[in-house]
Enzyme design. Structure first.
Site, PDB file in Angstrom:
ATOM      1  N   HIS A   1      -6.527  10.708   5.508  1.00 32.19           N
ATOM      2  CA  HIS A   1      -8.570   9.867   5.742  1.00 32.19           C
ATOM      3  C   HIS A   1      -8.803  10.693   6.383  1.00 32.19           C
ATOM      4  CE1 HIS A   1      -7.735   5.901   6.097  1.00 32.19           C
ATOM      5  NE2 HIS A   1      -6.817   6.255   5.470  1.00 32.19           N
TER       6      HIS A   1
ATOM      7  N   ASP B   1       1.022  -1.657   0.239  1.00 28.92           N
ATOM      8  CA  ASP B   1       0.253  -0.491  -0.056  1.00 28.92           C
ATOM      9  C   ASP B   1       1.112   1.599   0.018  1.00 28.92           C
ATOM     10  OD1 ASP B   1      -1.851   1.950   0.464  1.00 28.92           O
ATOM     11  OD2 ASP B   1      -2.784   0.316   1.854  1.00 28.92           O
TER      12      ASP B   1
ATOM     13  N   ASP C   1      -3.071   7.836  -3.425  1.00 29.07           N
ATOM     14  CA  ASP C   1      -3.053   6.257  -2.473  1.00 29.07           C
ATOM     15  C   ASP C   1      -3.810   4.918  -3.533  1.00 29.07           C
ATOM     16  OD1 ASP C   1      -2.842   4.108  -0.465  1.00 29.07           O
ATOM     17  OD2 ASP C   1      -5.179   5.747   0.800  1.00 29.07           O
TER      18      ASP C   1
ATOM     19  N   GLU D   1      -6.290  -1.197  -3.876  1.00 31.11           N
ATOM     20  CA  GLU D   1      -6.439   0.196  -4.037  1.00 31.11           C
ATOM     21  C   GLU D   1      -6.806   0.808  -5.507  1.00 31.11           C
ATOM     22  OE1 GLU D   1      -4.739   2.093  -0.953  1.00 31.11           O
ATOM     23  OE2 GLU D   1      -6.848   4.119  -0.694  1.00 31.11           O
TER      24      GLU D   1
ATOM     25  N   GLU E   1     -11.081   1.491  -1.240  1.00 30.93           N
ATOM     26  CA  GLU E   1     -10.149   0.344  -1.216  1.00 30.93           C
ATOM     27  C   GLU E   1     -10.548  -1.558  -0.132  1.00 30.93           C
ATOM     28  OE1 GLU E   1      -6.685   0.889   1.989  1.00 30.93           O
ATOM     29  OE2 GLU E   1      -7.985   2.834   2.351  1.00 30.93           O
TER      30      GLU E   1
ATOM     31  N   HIS F   1     -11.467   6.006   1.834  1.00 30.97           N
ATOM     32  CA  HIS F   1     -12.003   7.061   2.197  1.00 30.97           C
ATOM     33  C   HIS F   1     -11.577   8.584   1.395  1.00 30.97           C
ATOM     34  CE1 HIS F   1      -7.521   7.105   2.051  1.00 30.97           C
ATOM     35  NE2 HIS F   1      -7.574   6.052   1.880  1.00 30.97           N
TER      36      HIS F   1
HETATM   37 CO    CO Z   1      -5.684   4.362   1.511  1.00 29.20          CO
END
Ligand code: CO
Length: 296
Positions: A165, A87, A98, A279, A190, A157
């Site tokens: 976030h 990640d 992200d 994600e 995600e 998010h």
């Molecule tokens: Co994330």
């Protein structure tokens, strides 16, 4: 809403482009025997070379781990026949992207595929006006269709300026009280799939921290660490190994005790179960979305 060609969206796109390249190259390097620390540091350096900054430490989660694991400064771990989740985040002037991908070395390709397909199904329904609950329903349906459970206490998010976030949360199951997405929202979706219960718990390890509030601290190393945090990471998460001060672990313990930083314990399923994750970051448009982290 601001126009989608505003500078901030250009920076989100630039972050996404850098990130897509680094994620794909990092995933290629994951193989049995390769070093966690070398891959994390390689990816973080490569992000800087390409003109971005890491938005948070490269997360490397193994098997039952789902989030918030990153190598320590002297980490000697290497990959085994495991399920590996990477990640990774990039920011350009505080505007984020992200992304995550599972590299399965454990011989459970269906579990990795479940979160991939769940993400594609979720992306198919994203557009202005959609409820986050309907996105969660897609994720849940696909993962359950594979015979697995979505991890329901982890969510996608919103991405804010210097904020990893923000609202809205994007659930990984159907919920009736969802938020409504608007054109111009930048969100990370995600899905996590598991053969376990679908609820992660906090473990004892902590290698990732973020600033909670600024305060004066007396201890010299803690003060040096805080200066670097405020200057370089602001409110974004950072790793113990990123701190330049001597005795970084002690400095962080002090800052945590004083409520200046908070830690992110590793989140995991029960031992013996596996977690996969996929994600992407998207910019919501009137009739769909623009995926900023898609492979080029
Ligand atoms: Co994330």
């Amino acid at each position: 809403m601001s126009a989608l060609d505003d500078e901030k969206y250009e920076k989100h796109r630039e972050a996404g482009e850098i990130l897509a390249e680094v994620r794909d190259e990092a995933a290629e390097k994951v193989e049995v025997g390769a070093s966690h620390l070398e891959i994390a540091e390689w990816a973080e350096d490569r992000i800087r070379e390409l003109g971005g900054e890491p938005a948070f430490p490269v997360n490397i989660s193994i098997d039952e781990e789902a989030a918030h694991a990153t190598p320590s400064v002297d980490d000697e771990s290497t990959f085994g026949e495991e399920m590996v989740n990477l990640d990774i985040g990039v920011h350009v002037d505080g505007w984020l992207a992200d992304t995550a991908v599972t590299v399965d070395l454990s011989g459970n390709p269906e579990l990795a595929e479940a979160s991939e397909q769940a993400l594609e199904a979720a992306l198919d329904v994203v557009e202005a006006g959609v409820s986050t609950g309907d996105i969660g329903a897609e994720v849940e349906d696909v993962i359950e269709g594979y015979g697995f459970n979505p991890v329901v206490n982890l969510t996608g998010h919103g991405l804010g300026h210097w904020e990893q976030h923000t609202s809205p949360n994007i659930p990984n199951r159907a919920v009736s009280q969802g938020a409504t997405l608007e054109a111009g929202d930048v969100v990370a979706i995600e899905p996590f799939a598991t053969d376990g219960s679908g609820k992660v718990k906090e473990g004892s390890e902590e290698e990732i921290y973020a600033l909670e509030r600024e305060a004066s601290v007396r201890n010299r190393q803690a003060r040096q660490a805080l200066e670097q945090i405020v200057d370089e990471f602001k409110t974004l998460p950072f790793a113990t190994r990123w701190l330049e001060t001597s005795r970084a672990e002690m400095a962080l313990r002090r800052l945590e005790q004083n409520g200046v930083v908070h830690g992110y314990p590793v989140l995991k399923e029960q031992e013996g179960y596996l977690v996969s994750q996929k994600e992407h970051t998207v910019i919501v448009t009137e009739d769909g979305c623009e995926v900023t982290t898609r492979s080029r």
